[in-house]
Design a protein around this motif. Structure first.
Motif, PDB file in Angstrom:
ATOM      1  N   ALA A  10      28.697 -18.593   1.544  1.00  0.00           N
ATOM      2  CA  ALA A  10      30.197 -18.442   2.244  1.00  0.00           C
ATOM      3  C   ALA A  10      30.423 -18.714   0.547  1.00  0.00           C
ATOM      4  CB  ALA A  10      30.462 -19.331   2.977  1.00  0.00           C
ATOM      5  N   ALA A  14      32.074 -14.502  -7.164  1.00  0.00           N
ATOM      6  CA  ALA A  14      31.985 -12.980  -6.757  1.00  0.00           C
ATOM      7  C   ALA A  14      30.860 -12.122  -7.273  1.00  0.00           C
ATOM      8  CB  ALA A  14      32.943 -12.041  -6.866  1.00  0.00           C
ATOM      9  N   PHE A  19      29.478  -3.337  -4.956  1.00  0.00           N
ATOM     10  CA  PHE A  19      30.627  -2.441  -4.702  1.00  0.00           C
ATOM     11  C   PHE A  19      31.006  -3.685  -3.611  1.00  0.00           C
ATOM     12  CE2 PHE A  19      28.739  -1.983  -0.189  1.00  0.00           C
ATOM     13  CZ  PHE A  19      27.953  -0.917  -1.356  1.00  0.00           C
ATOM     14  N   PHE A  29      28.339   2.325   3.335  1.00  0.00           N
ATOM     15  CA  PHE A  29      27.495   1.788   4.306  1.00  0.00           C
ATOM     16  C   PHE A  29      27.318   2.959   5.561  1.00  0.00           C
ATOM     17  CE2 PHE A  29      26.668  -2.439   3.350  1.00  0.00           C
ATOM     18  CZ  PHE A  29      27.944  -3.452   3.076  1.00  0.00           C
TER      19      PHE A  29
ATOM     20  N   ALA B 190      33.642 -15.471   3.555  1.00  0.00           N
ATOM     21  CA  ALA B 190      32.761 -14.915   2.159  1.00  0.00           C
ATOM     22  C   ALA B 190      34.313 -14.101   1.776  1.00  0.00           C
ATOM     23  CB  ALA B 190      31.780 -14.523   3.131  1.00  0.00           C
ATOM     24  N   ALA B 195      33.108 -13.399  -2.065  1.00  0.00           N
ATOM     25  CA  ALA B 195      31.405 -12.336  -2.031  1.00  0.00           C
ATOM     26  C   ALA B 195      32.240 -11.394  -2.158  1.00  0.00           C
ATOM     27  CB  ALA B 195      31.180 -12.870  -1.548  1.00  0.00           C
ATOM     28  N   GLU B 197      31.574  -7.269  -1.213  1.00  0.00           N
ATOM     29  CA  GLU B 197      31.282  -6.247   0.564  1.00  0.00           C
ATOM     30  C   GLU B 197      29.157  -6.369   0.622  1.00  0.00           C
ATOM     31  OE1 GLU B 197      32.190  -5.761   2.805  1.00  0.00           O
ATOM     32  OE2 GLU B 197      34.745  -6.814   1.765  1.00  0.00           O
ATOM     33  N   PHE B 198      28.986  -5.537  -0.683  1.00  0.00           N
ATOM     34  CA  PHE B 198      27.450  -5.614  -0.426  1.00  0.00           C
ATOM     35  C   PHE B 198      26.527  -7.244  -0.658  1.00  0.00           C
ATOM     36  CE2 PHE B 198      23.508  -3.387  -0.440  1.00  0.00           C
ATOM     37  CZ  PHE B 198      23.033  -3.995  -1.054  1.00  0.00           C
ATOM     38  N   PHE B 201      26.459  -8.139   3.453  1.00  0.00           N
ATOM     39  CA  PHE B 201      26.042  -8.089   4.057  1.00  0.00           C
ATOM     40  C   PHE B 201      24.785  -7.838   4.016  1.00  0.00           C
ATOM     41  CE2 PHE B 201      24.506  -4.216   6.695  1.00  0.00           C
ATOM     42  CZ  PHE B 201      23.664  -2.977   6.074  1.00  0.00           C
ATOM     43  N   ARG B 202      24.207  -7.943   2.839  1.00  0.00           N
ATOM     44  CA  ARG B 202      22.968  -8.487   2.523  1.00  0.00           C
ATOM     45  C   ARG B 202      22.725 -10.112   2.918  1.00  0.00           C
ATOM     46  NH1 ARG B 202      19.988 -10.657  -1.559  1.00  0.00           N
ATOM     47  NH2 ARG B 202      22.469 -10.318  -3.107  1.00  0.00           N
ATOM     48  N   ALA B 203      24.222 -10.753   2.744  1.00  0.00           N
ATOM     49  CA  ALA B 203      23.157 -12.296   2.856  1.00  0.00           C
ATOM     50  C   ALA B 203      23.877 -12.730   4.269  1.00  0.00           C
ATOM     51  CB  ALA B 203      23.460 -13.047   1.367  1.00  0.00           C
ATOM     52  N   ILE B 204      24.743 -12.077   5.150  1.00  0.00           N
ATOM     53  CA  ILE B 204      25.064 -12.728   6.047  1.00  0.00           C
ATOM     54  C   ILE B 204      24.495 -11.734   7.057  1.00  0.00           C
ATOM     55  CG2 ILE B 204      26.754 -13.604   7.269  1.00  0.00           C
ATOM     56  CD1 ILE B 204      28.091 -14.141   4.592  1.00  0.00           C
ATOM     57  N   PRO B 207      20.887 -11.069   7.657  1.00  0.00           N
ATOM     58  CA  PRO B 207      19.979 -12.661   8.474  1.00  0.00           C
ATOM     59  C   PRO B 207      20.153 -12.120   9.962  1.00  0.00           C
ATOM     60  CG  PRO B 207      20.986 -13.167   6.218  1.00  0.00           C
ATOM     61  CD  PRO B 207      21.203 -11.770   6.582  1.00  0.00           C
ATOM     62  N   LEU B 208      21.369 -12.558  10.259  1.00  0.00           N
ATOM     63  CA  LEU B 208      21.998 -12.690  11.446  1.00  0.00           C
ATOM     64  C   LEU B 208      21.258 -11.311  13.065  1.00  0.00           C
ATOM     65  CD1 LEU B 208      25.639 -13.714  11.600  1.00  0.00           C
ATOM     66  CD2 LEU B 208      23.662 -15.073  12.048  1.00  0.00           C
TER      67      LEU B 208
END
Lengths: 308, 300, 435
Positions: A10, A14, A19, A29, B190, B195, B197-198, B201-204, B207-208
């Motif tokens: 979190a 950045a 993207f 996606f 995030a 952060a 978007e990718f 997706f990858r980090a949050i 894993p969930l």
């Protein structure tokens, strides 16, 4: 809901290069899936539709026919005969298969048996067997002259069962499909049961409800979305039946003719008759029938959906 | 799981110990009957794989043959047609694994987009994707083959792997799973932190939703492994064929006379037995995951 | 084997001038050893087991042609691949294995090349009926690789036990059927394979049945003529009397049935004897071969069940080489002899059919009888037969309608009527002019 701990993510700064646009993100996606979806489902579907507008003749080649093939399918006794075979099949097979799956799921969820894990895995095992192999095995078992059931019947001086007779074929096929899919459906129900909050069971106990009342009044209504899902999948699978009857022909060609199921009909139209355009039209009409059946079923059950 | 424990406790509160044990035994017996039914064909398969061709037809189906021929059958199986059987097994493993992994990733990404982003046509798209399940295979397979032939991809494993990576059910499952399993606040936090978007997706997200992904991977693995019609039409060369088509080809060979036909039953049976084993192994390894994944999928 | 082409000559015909010029430049620049022409690749689709052996023999004997052998499926799957290739315009082999019954349907879509200029020299090496399957006049599309003339394999022990002599006419066959079944309800004289259109056709064949034939540019469809009605009535009697079975063949039940004496005869083709030995272990030594029962004892005629040819595709880029491949694989003495010992084909060259070594081969499985003689006699008694341009459809219609009749919808003769209707409708839909 349990969330994994990732505070570091979190607060990560950045990154450039990924993207970052939020509006663009969903499309990106979706892109990989959609690309394949368009290439292998939409494109063949469009092409199939295009083919269905043409007739293939051995003499004249491919000729434009417009909606003529579709009109022909609507009046094709072989097609509707196949659909009817499967309606009969489904009426018998689906309630039994789903009913058993539901029963086993509830019983296993209750934990009121020994060796729960063995049953769960054992019931699911047939799903691991490809339908091609399942049909080959059951074909051996069904053997009217030399199969094991016949052998056992002879040993006890009983008349040998004929699983492959015209009257029995639907049931014999239904048996194979049931064998293959009870475990699969059971697992879906079982997982859904596990999702029912535990305080409900507590509340029911406090209220003095019996196990069966609990099942009927609380579990089933909450399970309804899963049940609906499996019914729709079953309708879909039943109306598309192909592998099992196709392989059964080797043992019972007299009973399982080339239009026994609509998919078998489409297949024989394409391979034996060389009528690709008509086969495509048959497949489309079948798809419409399936969608129609599912839609009608959803409508009916939505009106009678049990209240919580 | 708490639900089971509570129901069991709930039961316990209602019944005497003796009654409980008796109904336990009865239910166990009832379920055992069905277990017998589930296993019976597989027992037949195992026993038949130990018999010679001659014994297959003449000895009792659920008993052993006159000689234990399993090792010979296995070696015949592996030697037949220059060891093409192992090639088929390899093909099936390759196609199913790649398709399974691919399906999981694609379905998760698509499910994420559908679950957590609002855009025009979202619901329509979702409905269309689900509607694809209802399309009869015969409608798609022949045109797919023709299109592949036109683009030069016929008799190419990609013609089987790529379509197998499309899992509308997977998209549905992942959408539901992500919808319920990933908190919007987490994502927003995030984003506020900058952060991409990718990365999110990858980090949050990934894993969930790992259990759900494993479910989709497993379903696609099994679906691809068991797929018969698509590879039958798309693949021509025996060295590309998966196990379903290979065994069915031998089966048809055994069913036809007309010169050159040979009797292959003991090999086919043994091959069928061997071909089931990898799927069972994968099940056993992954079973703790698919339960969790399917749970979310059933909730609406 | 004489070479039938000249590499440089072919180049001149097949390449345009620029390419030839370019090739010449390269050729001149290369050392002489490397200048030898690269072998022409001929792609062959065949499901014949172990054909690689004959292919290797060919490749060794022909340094300038190399066969690439691919098994593209047996029967229908391969035909579908050929049709798909014809539609797509690509992906076709040079030489393809096609059963005789399907040659006509591929001729209908102009799939084959005419190799008459190369093949007609070999016309005399085959029985006339066989040659007529692959050639129409001087136009030759394929070479015969193996055939399946009909005869009868029977269980000597069962007949002896009942004191019945093996039938030589169909009338005797019917009598024997009733006697055998009356003596033991678990034994039938035969399993009549009505689910296999080709078996039924093989029996109608010597009766002079002409289901679909061409008359100019018209199709004459005569499926439910008197011949088929007589045939249908004959077999319907046996079915109604319950003295024969009508189950599909070539599955485990049927194999077991033949081996354990459920069926006293197998009306089969030349490839049958060896095929039988591969699964009928317990009944070894009890089988014998005899002539196919006859309708008319004075006119010996038989039909054919199965067998395939090697056809040359019109799309081939190497016609002479492809023709050479097809011809050699079907006529070379060593290669064709190997078919009989390795692949257990029934040979179709007159040379082999009359060779004492092959015809006189005594088989223990048949109690020392040289069964090939019986089938060789049959091979020379096969009458000519014309196939329809849509044989797959005709076979399917036959299986469906016979199956329906056996299941209770009318008699076999009614089935022929239904097939006639179905085929006429189909032919008209397909654009044929039906006479």
């Amino acid at each position: 809901m349990a969330l994994s701990n990732s505070p570091a993510a979190a607060t990560r700064p950045a990154r450039s290069g990924g993207f970052t646009s939020r509006t663009l993100a969903p499309y990106l996606f979706l892109a990989p899936f959609l690309l394949l979806f368009i290439a292998f489902i939409v494109a063949p579907l469009v092409y199939a539709f295009y083919i269905s507008l043409y007739r293939d003749t051995l003499v004249g080649g491919r000729q434009f026919a417009g909606a003529a093939s579709y009109v022909k399918v609507m009046g094709d006794a072989k097609f509707w005969g196949g659909v009817w075979n499967l309606v009969l099949f489904g009426i018998v097979q689906m309630p039994i298969m789903l009913g058993l799956a539901l029963l086993f799921a509830i019983v296993l969820d209750r934990g009121q048996v020994y060796a729960k894990g063995v049953f769960r895995l054992g019931f699911f095992l047939p799903y691991a067997v490809p339908s091609v192999i399942a049909t080959i095995i059951w074909g051996y078992l069904y053997g009217p002259s030399f199969g094991p059931f016949t052998q056992m019947a002879k040993a006890f001086n009983l008349p040998a069962p004929n699983f492959l007779s015209p009257g029995a074929m639907i049931f014999s096929l239904a048996n194979i499909v049931t064998w293959e899919y009870v475990g699969y459906n059971m697992v879906i129900y079982y997982a859904a049961l596990k999702a029912i909050p535990s305080d409900l069971a507590e509340a029911a106990r406090v209220e003095g409800a019996s196990p069966w009342q609990f099942a009927r009044l609380i579990q089933l209504p909450l399970l309804w979305p899963a049940i609906l899902l499996t019914i729709i999948f079953s309708i879909n699978g039943t109306l598309q039946l192909f592998n099992e009857p196709y392989l059964m022909r080797f043992l019972a060609r007299n009973t399982v003719n080339s239009s026994y199921t609509p998919n078998l009909y489409a297949y024989s139209l394409a391979t034996s008759n060389q009528q690709y355009g008509y086969a495509a039209a048959v497949s489309f009409v079948l798809g419409i029938v399936i969608a129609g059946a599912s839609y009608i079923f959803t409508l009916i059950t939505n009106r009678r959906r049990p209240e919580q | 799981m708490t639900a089971t424990t509570d129901i069991a406790t709930f039961e316990a509160a209602k019944r005497q110990p003796g009654e409980r044990r008796r109904s336990r035994i009865l239910l166990t017996l009832l379920l055992s009957l069905f277990l017998l039914y589930s296993f019976m064909p597989l027992v037949y398969l195992v026993l038949s794989a130990t018999k010679t061709n001659g014994d297959l037809f003449t000895t009792f189906g659920f008993g052993f043959g006159t000689e234990f021929n399993l090792w010979q059958n296995l070696s015949d199986l592996l030697a037949r047609d220059n060891g093409v059987f192992m090639r088929w097994m390899f093909n099936s493993l390759l196609y199913s694994t790649v398709a399974g992994l691919g399906a999981a990733i694609l379905a998760t990404a698509a499910g994420y987009a559908l679950a957590k982003f609002k855009f025009v046509g979202r619901n329509l798209l979702f409905a269309l994707v689900l509607g694809a399940v209802m399309i009869p295979q015969t409608a798609l397979v022949v045109p797919t083959f023709l299109l592949l032939a036109l683009s030069g991809l016929s008799d190419n494993p990609l013609g089987v792997i790529l379509p197998s990576m499309i899992s509308p059910i997977g998209v549905y499952l992942m959408r539901v799973y992500i919808d319920q399993g990933v908190d919007n606040e987490l994502l927003d936090a995030a984003r506020i932190d900058g952060a991409g978007e990718f990365v999110i997706f990858r980090a949050i997200v990934l894993p969930l939703v790992a259990p759900g992904m494993v479910t989709v991977a497993l379903l696609s693995f099994v679906g691809t492994w068991n797929n018969y019609f698509l590879p039958l039409i798309v693949l021509r060369s025996p060295e590309y064929q998966p196990i379903t088509v290979g065994l069915a080809t031998w089966y048809q060979l055994a069913q036809q006379g007309g010169g050159g036909g040979q009797v292959l039953f003991s090999i086919i049976i043994t091959g069928a037995l061997v071909s089931i084993i990898p799927v069972i192994v994968v099940f056993l390894l992954l079973q703790r995951f698919w339960q969790g994944g399917l749970t979310a999928g059933a909730i609406k | 084997m004489t070479k039938i082409f000249n590499p440089l000559g072919r180049t001149m015909h097949r390449r345009d001038f620029l390419k030839v010029a370019g090739a010449s430049v390269v050729v001149v620049g290369l050392p002489a050893a490397v200048r030898a022409a690269e072998p022409v690749k001929v792609l062959v689709w065949s499901w014949v087991p172990d054909l690689q052996l004959q292919v290797d023999m060919f490749n060794a004997a022909h340094p300038d042609i190399k066969i690439e052998l691919v098994n593209a499926g047996q029967g229908d799957p391969e035909y579908q691949a050929v049709r798909a290739g014809l539609q797509a315009g690509s992906g076709l082999p040079d030489v393809v294995q096609i059963e005789y019954q399907h040659l006509e349907s591929f001729r209908q879509v102009d799939a084959f090349a005419d190799i008459g200029q190369y093949a007609n020299a070999h016309k005399g090496e085959f029985p006339e009926a066989t040659w007529k399957q692959v050639a129409k006049g001087d136009v030759v599309n394929a070479m015969p690789q193996d055939t399946g003339p009909m005869a009868m394999l029977y269980r000597k022990d069962i007949f002896e036990k009942q004191g019945i002599t093996p039938p030589t006419t169909w009338a005797e066959f019917a009598d024997a059927a009733k006697k055998i079944h009356a003596a033991d309800p678990n034994v039938f004289i035969t399993d009549a394979l009505f689910s296999s259109g080709d078996w039924v056709t093989a029996l109608l064949w010597p009766m002079g049945w002409k289901p679909v034939s061409r008359d100019g540019d018209k199709l004459v469809i005569n499926i439910n003529d008197k011949i088929s009605k007589d045939f249908g009535a004959y077999w319907q009697d046996l079915i109604t009397a319950g003295v024969i079975e009508t189950k599909p063949g070539f599955n485990n039940e049927w194999y077991t049935g033949l081996d354990t004496g459920r069926y006293a005869t197998w009306l089969t083709a030349g490839w049958g004897p060896v095929f039988l030995t591969s699964f009928a272990k317990t009944s070894a030594g009890q089988w014998r071969a005899a002539d196919l029962p006859q309708w008319d004892a004075s006119k010996f005629a038989t039909g054919n069940w199965g067998g395939s040819s090697l056809a040359v595709m019109k799309s081939t880029q190497h016609l002479p080489e492809a023709a050479e491949v097809a011809i050699w694989l079907c006529t070379d003495p060593e290669a064709t002899k190997l078919y009989t010992t390795k692949q257990f084909f029934f040979p179709c060259t007159s040379a082999l059919l009359s060779s004492p070594e092959w015809a006189g081969n005594k088989m223990d499985f048949y109690g020392g009888q040289p069964v090939n003689e019986v089938f060789a006699k049959s091979a020379n008694a096969v009458t000519p037969f014309e196939w329809s341009p849509f044989q797959s459809f005709l076979y399917q219609s036959m299986s469906d309608e016979f199956g329906a009749s056996i299941g209770g919808e009318g008699t076999l003769s009614d089935a022929f009527d239904r097939i006639q209707d179905a085929v006429v409708t189909y032919a008209k839909e397909q654009g044929f002019t039906v006479a």
